[in-house]
Design a protein around this motif. Structure first.
Motif, mmCIF file in Angstrom:
data_model
loop_
_atom_site.group_PDB
_atom_site.id
_atom_site.type_symbol
_atom_site.label_atom_id
_atom_site.label_comp_id
_atom_site.label_asym_id
_atom_site.label_seq_id
_atom_site.Cartn_x
_atom_site.Cartn_y
_atom_site.Cartn_z
ATOM 1 N N ASP A 98 0.764 -1.205 -0.111
ATOM 2 C CA ASP A 98 -0.062 0.237 0.027
ATOM 3 C C ASP A 98 0.724 1.317 -0.039
ATOM 4 N N HIS A 150 0.228 -2.105 6.982
ATOM 5 C CA HIS A 150 -0.708 -0.965 6.925
ATOM 6 C C HIS A 150 -1.978 -1.472 7.792
ATOM 7 N N GLN A 151 -2.267 -2.657 7.420
ATOM 8 C CA GLN A 151 -3.549 -3.306 7.913
ATOM 9 C C GLN A 151 -3.490 -3.705 9.446
ATOM 10 N N TYR A 202 -1.529 -1.472 11.568
ATOM 11 C CA TYR A 202 -1.451 -0.042 11.970
ATOM 12 C C TYR A 202 -3.224 0.127 12.241
ATOM 13 N N ILE A 203 -3.978 -0.142 10.942
ATOM 14 C CA ILE A 203 -5.323 0.361 11.017
ATOM 15 C C ILE A 203 -6.085 -0.387 12.286
ATOM 16 N N LYS A 204 -5.599 -1.831 12.386
ATOM 17 C CA LYS A 204 -6.391 -2.429 13.634
ATOM 18 C C LYS A 204 -5.912 -2.188 14.773
ATOM 19 N N TRP A 217 -4.593 2.952 14.842
ATOM 20 C CA TRP A 217 -5.133 3.944 13.688
ATOM 21 C C TRP A 217 -5.653 5.122 14.162
ATOM 22 N N GLU A 218 -5.016 6.262 13.484
ATOM 23 C CA GLU A 218 -5.620 7.656 13.952
ATOM 24 C C GLU A 218 -5.813 8.159 12.771
ATOM 25 N N ASP A 219 -7.049 8.981 12.547
ATOM 26 C CA ASP A 219 -7.307 9.749 11.424
ATOM 27 C C ASP A 219 -6.407 10.983 11.241
ATOM 28 N N PRO A 247 -3.563 7.519 2.390
ATOM 29 C CA PRO A 247 -3.587 7.916 3.704
ATOM 30 C C PRO A 247 -2.263 8.287 4.478
ATOM 31 N N MET A 258 -0.038 8.218 7.526
ATOM 32 C CA MET A 258 0.155 7.078 8.585
ATOM 33 C C MET A 258 1.317 7.491 9.546
#
Length: 755
Positions: A636, A704-705, A707-709, A712-714, A727, A729
């Protein structure tokens, strides 16, 4: 009104559009790409009648009113109706079935057989009675049966696709190769001005003498394999296929600048990979790059430098796959560095070569090394009768020290300081098997060297943002030159410096270092790495210049590691007898002894290869969709938060400019502005998109996955286009490039990344 007089497009009748296809077919015939007169006749008939089915009232209304959409309850796809306008009495049974088959499947709108069987009433209602004919059951069974898989049908259907796409896209189907032989002669004459005794060597002569044969030519680095491949192609359509994008760019530049001298490039030379448009934007400012890229993607240019995935996706047999295969069937294909492919891509390659050869295309395998097991695969699975010749050399460029331990930073620093003290060549290349190992080695060397000497330490791998990666690639190229700028005097460039890298440097960079420190990888790859040390063979061998560390840490166990255990063990065994000078002949002998099919037949590599090859040999048409990739791209793109924060003002400004250009493009299309204005806007959009992509880095998808799990911060996204949103990151990014966080305490996480 005759069928030819109905509209095929808003501005063209069926007759006019058919004539455009016939014009493109004529080009293929005149260039000699269609050699069989009967095939040319079949193609002409298919071109004449392929769109006859547009002569129906529903299509006539829809073609003039864009608001009307195709309604399957009221309309039948025109490729189906076209078959009913084809008179079987005008042809022999065999010719009729082939032409009907090509016409029926020249679009992928529906399940053609199912529609013909279930929509008979609607078909009858739409057809113009005085022009239609019955589709007999005996013909139906052949049309959607075995005929579709026969070589003649594949060629005919593929050529029909070519003519239709080029006519509809308003581009020329093929441009002639009437320049390459002359250009190669001109290249030799330019070399002879400096050395009148110079001539094509034995490798290059072999390729010239066997232009009409399928060949395997194995020759060591420095014998001019690129020139040999081009000489084998001669004045015909050709594809030069390499595994690494940066190597492809380098050969494209070399052919463009040194062989073709930038003359008529837009009609002669194509660059085919996923980022070619961006490359043109940076290196071909004099061209209309959008039109140039379209011409290349249409495979219209005679000389093509390409990655495997851009061409060999036809092995997936998606609907319409025949077009690429038909092109390759009248082309010459050079495969360089075949040993670089993993089991999946090797299976696709061999399957593709088998089909190309079956249909008449010519294949040349031109490579520095070719293990016996690969030779067996090519002969048995591809089924190609090759003329083969090896060009060995007793030249000695490398003196090898094998150490059965983990790579030691202390060894590197000791060699570096000894060289510096002695004022001798001190360009040191360190190659690790993973990115994380390269980063750890950077830390270890930084600590040992101290602040003053650290300025001579560099690291280069794939986990840098694009802007930094471009800069580092240029820097290592400059540092790795053999000679200083005044090449006429052949003065060897002496500098001090240590570059740490990964397998990224094995085939992609023309660099020449004095010393190599490397972890053991598969033997072919190891010899490629050695090719980055004393590359030209002009540096003195005083003791060892290659140090190979064999601790087995990267051996594949389950999903961990990356190198096949059997391959690693064979490589390890081969090196146990090596200590000191190692000639090119001796390298070949090691491969011949240790990389046989007998030794490797039960390896995980061969098991995976056999499984994939077996699946694709018997693949049915339509199982895969067009656009599906030969391999999963498990990465990604992200923008590291630190990079975003440091460049926020610029990134936001570029996003605003991009939004304005997108709006201008929309308005330009609505108002019908001049094509030149639209092209200028599209190029501006591309330039801004590339500036934004400069801040991106490609990372493993699993990282990346995770991190999201977990944390993750927007932090938002950067919108490159409607379909590409990158995104931001939170991760580590510094002079070592990207490396992930440990999600428990936000420390650096250990992982394996090859390049």
């Amino acid at each position: 009104m005759e069928i030819r007089d109905y509209l095929a497009k808003p501005d063209r009748t069926i007759g006019q559009h058919s004539d455009e296809l016939l014009e493109q077919a004529g080009i293929l015939w005149r260039l000699g790409y269609i050699k069989d007169e009967h095939m040319y006749y079949l193609l002409q008939e298919a071109c004449l009648h392929h769109d006859d089915g547009k002569a129906n009232p529903q299509f006539a209304r829809r073609v003039l009113d864009k608001r009307i959409k195709f309604d399957p309850d009221k309309e039948i796809a025109h490729n189906i109706l076209s078959v009913f306008y084809l008179n079987p009495d005008d042809y022999s049974d065999e010719d009729y079935v082939r032409i009907a088959c090509a016409i029926l499947y020249h679009h992928d709108y529906c399940d053609e057989a199912e529609v013909i069987n279930s929509q008979k009433e609607l078909i009858d209602r739409l057809l113009i009675k005085e022009y239609c004919y019955k589709l007999k059951r005996k013909h139906q069974n052949k049309i959607w049966g075995p005929v579709l898989y026969e070589p003649k049908t594949i060629i005919l259907k593929g050529l029909l696709h070519r003519c239709d796409y080029s006519a509809s896209g308003n581009y020329q189907v093929e441009y002639p190769n009437d320049f390459l032989t002359e250009s190669m002669d001109r290249l030799m004459k330019s070399w002879q001005q400096a050395n009148p005794e110079l001539d094509w060597n034995v490798l290059q002569r072999f390729c010239m003498d066997n232009r009409e044969e399928n060949i395997i030519a194995v020759a060591p680095t420095g014998m001019g394999k690129t020139e040999a491949g081009l000489l084998w192609m001669g004045d015909t359509k050709g594809f030069f296929i390499l595994p690494v994008r940066t190597a492809i760019n380098a050969i494209y530049d070399r052919v463009k600048n040194n062989i073709l001298h930038n003359e008529k490039i837009e009609h002669r030379l194509a660059l085919l990979h996923s980022e070619s448009l961006q490359y043109f934007n940076e290196h071909a400012q004099e061209l209309d790059i959008l039109e140039y890229q379209d011409r290349g993607r249409g495979l219209s240019l005679p000389l093509n430098i390409s990655t495997l995935d851009q061409l060999f996706d036809f092995v997936l047999k998606y609907k319409g796959y025949e077009m690429k295969l038909a092109i390759l069937a009248y082309s010459k294909v050079v495969i360089d560095e075949i040993q670089m492919y993993g089991p999946d891509l090797l299976a696709y390659l061999v399957c593709g070569l088998r089909q190309i050869n079956r249909l008449g295309g010519k294949i040349a395998i031109v490579t520095a090394t070719l293990s016996p097991f690969l030779r067996d695969i090519l002969r048995e699975d591809a089924g190609i009768p090759f003329v083969e010749k090896r060009f060995s050399s007793d030249a000695v460029r490398h003196s090898v020290c094998v150490k059965n331990i983990t790579m030691a930073a202390e060894d590197i620093v000791t060699r570096y300081r000894e060289n510096r003290e002695a004022e001798r060549g001190n360009k040191i290349l360190v190659v690790c098997n993973t990115v994380r190992k390269a980063q750890r080695m950077y830390d270890e060397l930084s600590e040992l060297l101290g602040q003053e000497e650290k300025q001579f330490l560099h690291i280069f791998h794939s986990r840098f943002i694009q802007k930094d990666r471009k800069r580092l690639e240029q820097e290592i190229r400059e540092f790795g030159k053999t000679y200083v700028e005044n090449e006429k005097e052949k003065i060897i460039d002496i500098q001090n410096g240590i570059w740490i890298s990964t397998s990224l440097v094995e085939v992609s960079l023309d660099i020449d270092f004095d010393y190599l420190f490397t972890e053991l990888s598969e033997l072919n790859a190891l010899f490629q790495r050695m090719g980055r040390c004393n590359r030209k063979g002009v540096k003195q061998l005083d003791g060892y210049n290659c140090y190979v560390y064999c601790d087995g840490a990267a051996v594949k166990q389950g999903r961990s590691g990356y190198i096949d255990q059997t391959f690693y063990q064979c490589s390890y065994d081969a090196l146990q007898s090596v200590d000191g000078p190692l000639s090119e002949q001796e390298k070949t002998a090691l491969l011949d002894q240790y990389f046989t099919m007998e030794r490797l037949k039960n390896s995980a590599f061969m098991q995976e290869y056999r499984e994939i090859y077996g699946e694709f040999i018997k693949l049915e048409i339509g199982r895969f969709k067009k656009g599906e990739q030969l391999r999963n791209i498990l990465t990604d793109s992200i923008i590291p938060k630190t990079v975003y924060d440091e460049n926020m003002a610029l990134i936001q400004k570029l996003e605003e400019e991009l939004a304005k250009i997108e709006q201008n493009i929309k308005e330009s299309k609505v108002t019908g502005d001049h094509q030149k204005i639209l092209k200028n806007l599209l190029r501006q959009r591309l330039e801004i998109q590339e500036k934004l992509k400069d801040f991106t880095v490609s990372i493993p998808r699993y990282e990346h996955q995770n991190y999201i799990k977990k944390i993750w911060e927007d932090f938002g996204v950067v919108e490159i286009s409607k379909y590409e949103r990158i995104p931001v990151m939170d991760c580590n990014y510094d002079e070592k490039g990207y490396y992930p966080l440990n999600y428990n305490d936000r420390s650096v996480q250990n992982e394996i990344m090859m390049l």
